[in-house]
Design a protein around this motif. Structure first.
Motif, PDB file in Angstrom:
ATOM      1  N   SER A  89       0.850  -1.192   0.000  1.00 39.89           N
ATOM      2  CA  SER A  89       0.000   0.000   0.000  1.00 39.89           C
ATOM      3  C   SER A  89       0.883   1.238   0.000  1.00 39.89           C
ATOM      4  O   SER A  89       2.076   1.164   0.341  1.00 39.89           O
ATOM      5  N   VAL A  90       0.286   2.357  -0.398  1.00 42.05           N
ATOM      6  CA  VAL A  90       1.043   3.611  -0.418  1.00 42.05           C
ATOM      7  C   VAL A  90       1.537   3.933   0.991  1.00 42.05           C
ATOM      8  O   VAL A  90       2.663   4.408   1.179  1.00 42.05           O
ATOM      9  N   SER A  91       0.706   3.655   2.006  1.00 45.66           N
ATOM     10  CA  SER A  91       1.134   4.012   3.360  1.00 45.66           C
ATOM     11  C   SER A  91       2.304   3.136   3.803  1.00 45.66           C
ATOM     12  O   SER A  91       3.187   3.606   4.524  1.00 45.66           O
ATOM     13  N   GLU A  92       2.342   1.884   3.352  1.00 41.68           N
ATOM     14  CA  GLU A  92       3.500   1.044   3.696  1.00 41.68           C
ATOM     15  C   GLU A  92       4.763   1.557   2.985  1.00 41.68           C
ATOM     16  O   GLU A  92       5.856   1.533   3.542  1.00 41.68           O
ATOM     17  N   ALA A  93       4.588   2.030   1.753  1.00 39.63           N
ATOM     18  CA  ALA A  93       5.743   2.587   1.017  1.00 39.63           C
ATOM     19  C   ALA A  93       6.268   3.826   1.753  1.00 39.63           C
ATOM     20  O   ALA A  93       7.482   4.019   1.878  1.00 39.63           O
ATOM     21  N   LEU A  94       5.343   4.647   2.268  1.00 46.67           N
ATOM     22  CA  LEU A  94       5.753   5.843   3.013  1.00 46.67           C
ATOM     23  C   LEU A  94       6.450   5.469   4.312  1.00 46.67           C
ATOM     24  O   LEU A  94       7.421   6.101   4.720  1.00 46.67           O
ATOM     25  N   SER A  95       5.947   4.420   4.937  1.00 43.39           N
ATOM     26  CA  SER A  95       6.547   3.983   6.196  1.00 43.39           C
ATOM     27  C   SER A  95       7.973   3.489   5.941  1.00 43.39           C
ATOM     28  O   SER A  95       8.879   3.741   6.735  1.00 43.39           O
ATOM     29  N   LEU A  96       8.202   2.836   4.797  1.00 45.00           N
ATOM     30  CA  LEU A  96       9.566   2.409   4.453  1.00 45.00           C
ATOM     31  C   LEU A  96      10.455   3.633   4.221  1.00 45.00           C
ATOM     32  O   LEU A  96      11.589   3.692   4.695  1.00 45.00           O
ATOM     33  N   ARG A  97       9.923   4.619   3.496  1.00 41.62           N
ATOM     34  CA  ARG A  97      10.689   5.839   3.248  1.00 41.62           C
ATOM     35  C   ARG A  97      11.108   6.484   4.577  1.00 41.62           C
ATOM     36  O   ARG A  97      12.271   6.822   4.775  1.00 41.62           O
ATOM     37  N   ASN A  98      10.168   6.588   5.503  1.00 44.09           N
ATOM     38  CA  ASN A  98      10.474   7.178   6.811  1.00 44.09           C
ATOM     39  C   ASN A  98      11.541   6.377   7.544  1.00 44.09           C
ATOM     40  O   ASN A  98      12.474   6.928   8.098  1.00 44.09           O
ATOM     41  N   SER A  99      11.377   5.045   7.541  1.00 41.79           N
ATOM     42  CA  SER A  99      12.318   4.275   8.366  1.00 41.79           C
ATOM     43  C   SER A  99      13.722   4.285   7.760  1.00 41.79           C
ATOM     44  O   SER A  99      14.703   4.304   8.495  1.00 41.79           O
ATOM     45  N   ILE A 100      13.834   4.351   6.428  1.00 43.75           N
ATOM     46  CA  ILE A 100      15.174   4.450   5.821  1.00 43.75           C
ATOM     47  C   ILE A 100      15.823   5.768   6.261  1.00 43.75           C
ATOM     48  O   ILE A 100      16.958   5.793   6.752  1.00 43.75           O
ATOM     49  N   LEU A 101      15.076   6.860   6.121  1.00 43.50           N
ATOM     50  CA  LEU A 101      15.655   8.174   6.423  1.00 43.50           C
ATOM     51  C   LEU A 101      15.934   8.331   7.926  1.00 43.50           C
ATOM     52  O   LEU A 101      16.988   8.847   8.321  1.00 43.50           O
ATOM     53  N   GLU A 102      15.021   7.851   8.749  1.00 40.39           N
ATOM     54  CA  GLU A 102      15.241   7.955  10.209  1.00 40.39           C
ATOM     55  C   GLU A 102      16.470   7.157  10.634  1.00 40.39           C
ATOM     56  O   GLU A 102      17.259   7.613  11.456  1.00 40.39           O
ATOM     57  N   ASP A 103      16.619   5.969  10.038  1.00 34.69           N
ATOM     58  CA  ASP A 103      17.771   5.141  10.422  1.00 34.69           C
ATOM     59  C   ASP A 103      19.098   5.771   9.996  1.00 34.69           C
ATOM     60  O   ASP A 103      20.095   5.648  10.697  1.00 34.69           O
ATOM     61  N   TYR A 104      19.116   6.453   8.851  1.00 32.78           N
ATOM     62  CA  TYR A 104      20.369   7.107   8.449  1.00 32.78           C
ATOM     63  C   TYR A 104      20.682   8.269   9.376  1.00 32.78           C
ATOM     64  O   TYR A 104      21.839   8.499   9.733  1.00 32.78           O
ATOM     65  N   GLU A 105      19.644   8.984   9.786  1.00 35.17           N
ATOM     66  CA  GLU A 105      19.866  10.069  10.756  1.00 35.17           C
ATOM     67  C   GLU A 105      20.448   9.496  12.048  1.00 35.17           C
ATOM     68  O   GLU A 105      21.375  10.042  12.623  1.00 35.17           O
TER      69      GLU A 105
END
Ligand SMILES: Cc1cc2nc3c(=O)[nH]c(=O)nc-3n(C[C@H](O)[C@H](O)[C@H](O)COP(=O)(O)OP(=O)(O)OC[C@H]3O[C@@H](n4cnc5c(N)ncnc54)[C@H](O)[C@@H]3O)c2cc1C
Length: 435
Positions: free
Chosen positions: A131-147
């Protein structure tokens, strides 16, 4: 209550506004039916481009389209946003979270969801892509983890925030791996100059002996070569057994420390309770005859990913891809019209138009029924086929502009961590009113 006006027209209730349900509703518009389209979301989602949302390449709104916008001024279409919980075949009713709806013809086009094969740990911790929301959740977790990784001085402790494991070497897994590898190569060094991007490992785990196993041997080999050029670590003939949120366990005894596991290893049909036992087949699908009619029912049809039309050539049903969903919907629209006019119906025959996958800029593989091609030409074909299939002129234009921009700038501009904030119920701080 659901509140749909009664009319003297026969009512077709379609559950699901995906490729199948939407095509059917559009094709039935001119016929003398009342159409009730039900979906738990108020939008259609273009699943083949989810991974580009996850990789910061596209806005979610570019690949989702409001259902109501598609049927503006169509007085015979009624849309209800609700989840269907149960079908009562005898009473010819469906039960939803809003109440019940009667039908003359029912079409189940509920698609499929992620299959975790009963592994509760993996379901809890891995990131699906349905789902689009799962894709967004992946985007968030990638960026948060790099931070987060930037703030950890110890190499070992940092590793689990950097490494990413993709499970499943089908088109989704291969496309995500390619996009992540591109992000690592072109974008992360610019955004995170303090980070040594060589520390980021991207793993692609495939249980079969080759990637893209439903495509030709040539496409499999080429996609593997493309990914290896990008530095993706491919592990074949191995299964992920477990994942506890920080370590991935495989059936060959190996482990990988990683917090992000993208689960692209299987799907199961979204079957709705209430259908006869003989219609239930493996993988959550619904057994249909060659007219897409659900076995053991009258006036109930299933199309798309959730339907399983078993033939001698296809003992497990058709592949769960958009073309099958669209072609079944078109055939069923014709057949329903014929049925209403007492004309003979035609059995469904799938026309395989080919399959494709992209592995980053200038790299794709395309299998047509007669030949296979790879590389830049395949990539441009992939781009135009997907652009053409998107719904909405605005979406087509936005996606096209984004792709051109990304191509020439080697950049994707959507690297925002956006999470919904819960509404706070505490009283306002009196000091904040002072100015
Ligand atoms: C990441 C990804 C990439 C893909 N890439 C490709 C590709 O490149 N090429 C290709 O051909 N195919 C691709 N596919 C597969 C393709 O998207 C599906 O085959 C296609 O979407 C199936 O269409 P459908 O209408 O059967 O189901 P869907 O498009 O999944 O639509 C089902 C609809 O039913 C709704 N729904 C489900 N249950 C209920 C309920 N109980 N009540 C109300 N509404 C409900 C859902 O909200 C959804 O809108 C991809 C799939 C994924 C996940």
């Amino acid at each position: 209550m659901v509140n749909i006006p009664e009319s003297d027209k026969k009512r077709i209730v379609i559950i699901g506004g995906g490729f199948a349900g939407l095509t059917l509703a559009q094709k039935c518009l001119k016929n003398d039916f009342q159409i009730v389209l039900i979906d738990k979301n108020n939008y259609h989602q273009f699943q083949p481009l989810f991974y580009q949302v996850a990789m910061c390449g596209l806005e979610p709104s570019s690949i989702a389209f409001p259902l109501r916008k598609m049927f503006q001024k169509k007085s015979n279409v009624f849309i209800r946003v609700t989840e269907v919980e149960r079908i009562d075949v005898k009473a010819k009713q469906i039960h939803t979270t809003l109440g019940f709806v009667n039908y003359d013809f029912l079409v189940i086009a509920t698609g499929a969801d992620t299959n975790f094969y009963g592994n509760e740990n993996i379901r809890k911790h891995a990131i699906p892509m349905k789902s689009v929301s799962e894709a967004l959740s992946l985007r968030n977790s990638i960026l948060e983890d790099y931070e987060k990784a930037l703030t950890i001085p110890d190499f070992q402790a940092r590793q689990e925030f950097l490494d990413i494991v993709i499970v499943g070497g089908g088109a989704t897994g291969v496309e995500i791996a390619g996009a992540l590898a591109e992000m690592k190569k072109y974008i992360l060094p610019k955004d995170y100059p303090e980070m040594n991007v060589e520390e980021i490992d991207i793993y692609l785990i495939q249980s079969a002996s080759r990637l893209l196993k439903t495509m030709s041997e040539k496409s499999s080999a080429k996609s593997e070569e493309f990914l290896q050029d990008f530095g993706v670590i491919i592990k074949k003939d191995v299964r992920v057994n477990d994942f506890d949120g920080s370590t991935v366990y495989m059936n060959n005894g190996e482990t990988i420390p990683a917090r992000k596991v993208i689960w692209a290893a299987g799907i199961k049909g979204n079957r709705i309770p209430g259908l006869p036992e003989e219609a239930k087949v493996k993988g959550g699908r619904i057994k249909v005859d060659n007219l897409n009619k659900v076995i053991g029912t009258n006036e109930v049809y299933a199309i798309g990913d959730v339907a399983s039309m078993q033939t001698e050539a296809l003992p497990y049903g058709h592949p769960q891809v958009a073309q099958v969903a669209i072609q079944q919907a078109k055939q069923l629209a014709t057949n329903l019209k014929h049925l209403a006019n007492n004309k003979p119906q035609k059995p469904f025959a799938y026309k395989d138009l080919g399959s494709m996958a992209t592995i980053g800029r200038n790299r794709a593989v395309v299998d047509l029924p007669r030949f296979t091609f790879t590389g830049f030409f395949a990539w441009t074909v992939w781009l135009f086929v997907h652009l053409f299939q998107l719904i909405g002129v605005k979406n087509k234009i936005f996606v096209f502009i984004n792709w051109i921009w990304n191509y020439f700038t080697y950049d994707q501009s959507l690297r925002l961590i956006l999470t919904a904030e819960e509404k706070k119920n505490e009283p306002e701080n009196p000091l904040s009113k002072e100015d």
